[in-house]
Scaffold this motif. Structure first.
Motif: not given
Lengths: 422, 422
Positions: B68-71, B84-85, B141-142, B369-370
């Protein structure tokens, strides 16, 4: 080299009745003795008990729950052979002008029977005997068309890249020992048999091919199809044994429907699947041999996508278990030499033209998967979804032709120059 | 017609914080208020607790568990918007000669904001405002490339087959209100924006097209792609509004990689996906609008199969919720006239060239969704699996050309005549 060093793993086969108790022809508990997962279906069936949730999982993962065919008498009769038999039915709306064209399709996933350093004849005979028993079961279950796994008469020895003794398994498609062995079964049970073998073509310089033989339901040799795409992936470097087929994408017009065979690695190629559709196939078999670390994440996707995109039935067949070879080989992955290929994960399944599919057979046990299908669903799906009608085949024929040219210029849009106004 | 009769369902949106408690940006309980299943992932996560089993399910269904990416800072900042991200990372081996080419891709699934009988301008503005907020989140979130769902500026009104007022949503790709609205976001956040809209082409007789606009990360119009395959399936009879694209399969060479857009129904066509690969795409977006009864069983299959077959990333995007229209319409299925389209099931997901995929977004809630991806994985997958190399494009170009002819003779093998010897 002793035969012990070349022993093969029977665990996934022995595991059957020993741990299943009275669950005849049913699922094993989740983890088989080999420590391989039995199947994700078995996990989900065990853990999800709410009916609504089960229904939703089945709907989203498989397109719905299929009915079962009663083959208890067959399961009982073949129980002592420890053969896992599953049988499903895909329903299909009736039409006014065409009667239902019901066909029972059977696909077989199995393991080798004796160690890989046994004499060639013994290895092949042991498989003939075992498949003969499974064909008896398929016949008893009134199967109309049956297909075995890729190169079913032998271990999947191409990982070794050795020619001896593996080339000796190659035989004539029309009248080799395997075709001759199968003809009486086809006639006895009124079943079309698709038999994927290693072929020796004595008419053309003794070349070897990866071939599927079709024997009609009267026990007559009908023809053959050959593997159109040959892998060069790690242990699946089969390009040292045979070349890509030059005999096209034949469809066999049998008494039980128009069938075709897309052998193994051809399932990664959507155009290969499409070509069988253009030639009129209603059922396409995908006899395969593939292992967990290479392809398992792709397995449930590709044959199913092909059924959807081409509005026909597909039958994905994989062998099961592990095979150990006499001599060491490397896998082109920087790892040490070894004697096993990895785990053939079975998981054979059948998909309908509307995307519904059966659960997979076990990842660890041999089995016969039967589905009763109505071929009318192919045209119904085409009428409903319109994928063939909207295909724009002429455009792609032109574009692919352009793309083959050495001077092909891809259609690329670059960023506007800095001076262009925003 | 009162605005009440054309109300739209907010339940899947309101459900977020009301039933999630303190689970910021996480999964809702299994059944949302709308009685729609939240997702099969939520069921499985709830019911399967054994670590080994979870791992096996993830491996077989998704190709493994993704990091997971920390967002968290973004999720917290946008929590009050009930958005919802989810953010994942696909790992990729490093190479010696090429540096990693890390890109953050973002895809948005959303619902309409006001009833479908509100004035056109208000409907469109409400969506602009909402997507503007989600673009703020993506920017925070870049995210480098972001894509919205098909025809995101409007309800998916094509089921009605009415031209009024829906054709009024069509606008210029290059300088319409939506493109002009998005340009500052693209520049501000240094993000490439893919914006699927209904296009009005005033240069060519005011025709309407289903189009995706690409705006580069400096806020400049880069070009457009159009829907290549138009459905005629029940409510998805869009052929009354626009024709098939004649502008090919453009790939956009952006600063963050080569991207293409395969709009909605084009995902059913493997040749369409392939053509983008031949033009060099590394990421292909599939902005869609589709409902549960029609396509949900196909949804997890097709974009994923395309990623595998073509060794690129795919991003499947579906809208979410239900839309109710002012006037009744029929669906060509023998059922009574009605005003709703069915449930758009969201479930947007991203697949890597090796077949691994993210879990899907919710079936009931809006979301962003990233995924952080490394474009180097495309060529690595091509080298490993060899699908492009073994494609035999020249053969299929010829065969498809043959198959287009009115006099095409399919390659069919018939049964041997009765007098032929067995």
């Amino acid at each position: 080299m002793t035969s012990r060093s070349a022993g093969f793993l029977l665990s996934q086969f022995v595991a059957g009745p020993a741990c299943c108790g009275d669950r005849a022809a049913g699922y094993c508990p989740i983890m088989a003795r080999s420590k391989q997962t039995e199947s994700i279906e078995s996990i989900i069936n065990e853990r999800v008990t709410d009916e609504t949730e089960i229904k939703e999982i089945n709907r989203i993962l498989y397109g719905g729950s299929l009915g079962k065919i009663d083959i208890d008498h067959v399961a009982t009769r073949f129980w002592h052979h420890k053969l896992n038999i599953e049988a499903y039915k895909f329903d299909c709306p009736e039409e006014q002008l065409r009667r239902p064209r019901l066909v029972r399709v059977g696909i077989i996933q199995n393991s080798i029977r004796v160690p890989t350093d046994a004499p060639v004849t013994r290895q092949m005979q042991s498989l003939h005997e075992w498949i003969g028993i499974i064909l008896d079961a398929a016949g008893a279950a009134n199967v109309n068309i049956v297909c075995m796994q890729e190169a079913w008469t032998m271990p999947f020895a191409f990982c070794t890249r050795e020619k001896v003794p593996w080339c000796e398994f190659a035989e004539s498609a029309q009248d080799g020992p395997t075709t001759n062995f199968l003809k009486p079964y086809a006639a006895k049970y009124n079943v079309v048999v698709v038999s994927p073998i290693l072929e020796r073509d004595s008419i053309h310089c003794d070349t070897i091919w990866n071939t599927a033989v079709v024997i009609d339901n009267h026990g007559r040799y009908m023809g053959k199809s050959r593997k159109n795409h040959i892998p060069r992936v790690g242990d699946f470097n089969e390009s040292t044994y045979y070349m890509e087929s030059q005999i096209g994408h034949p469809v066999f017009d049998t008494e039980f429907g128009k069938i075709a065979i897309n052998i193994c690695y051809g399932r990664h190629h959507p155009m290969n699947w499409l070509m069988y559709a253009l030639n009129g196939a209603e059922i396409v078999f995908n006899p395969s041999a593939t292992v967990d670390t290479l392809s398992e994440t792709m397995w449930p996707i590709e044959a199913r996508n092909a059924a959807i995109a081409n509005s026909y039935y597909t039958c994905a067949i994989n062998r099961v278990g592990s095979e150990q070879f006499p001599n060491e080989f490397t896998s082109g992955d920087g790892k040490s030499a070894h004697k096993t290929f990895g785990h053939f994960y079975g998981s054979s399944y059948i998909t309908a033209p509307d995307g519904r599919r059966t659960p997979g057979l076990s990842r660890t046990r041999e089995g016969l998967l039967i589905a009763e299908i109505d071929l009318n669903l192919c045209r119904q799906s085409r009428d409903h979804f319109g994928f063939a009608m909207t295909q724009r085949l002429d455009m792609y024929a032109r574009k692919f032709n352009d793309a083959c040219n050495e001077n092909f210029s891809p259609q690329v849009i670059t960023q506007p120059s800095d001076i262009q106004q925003n």
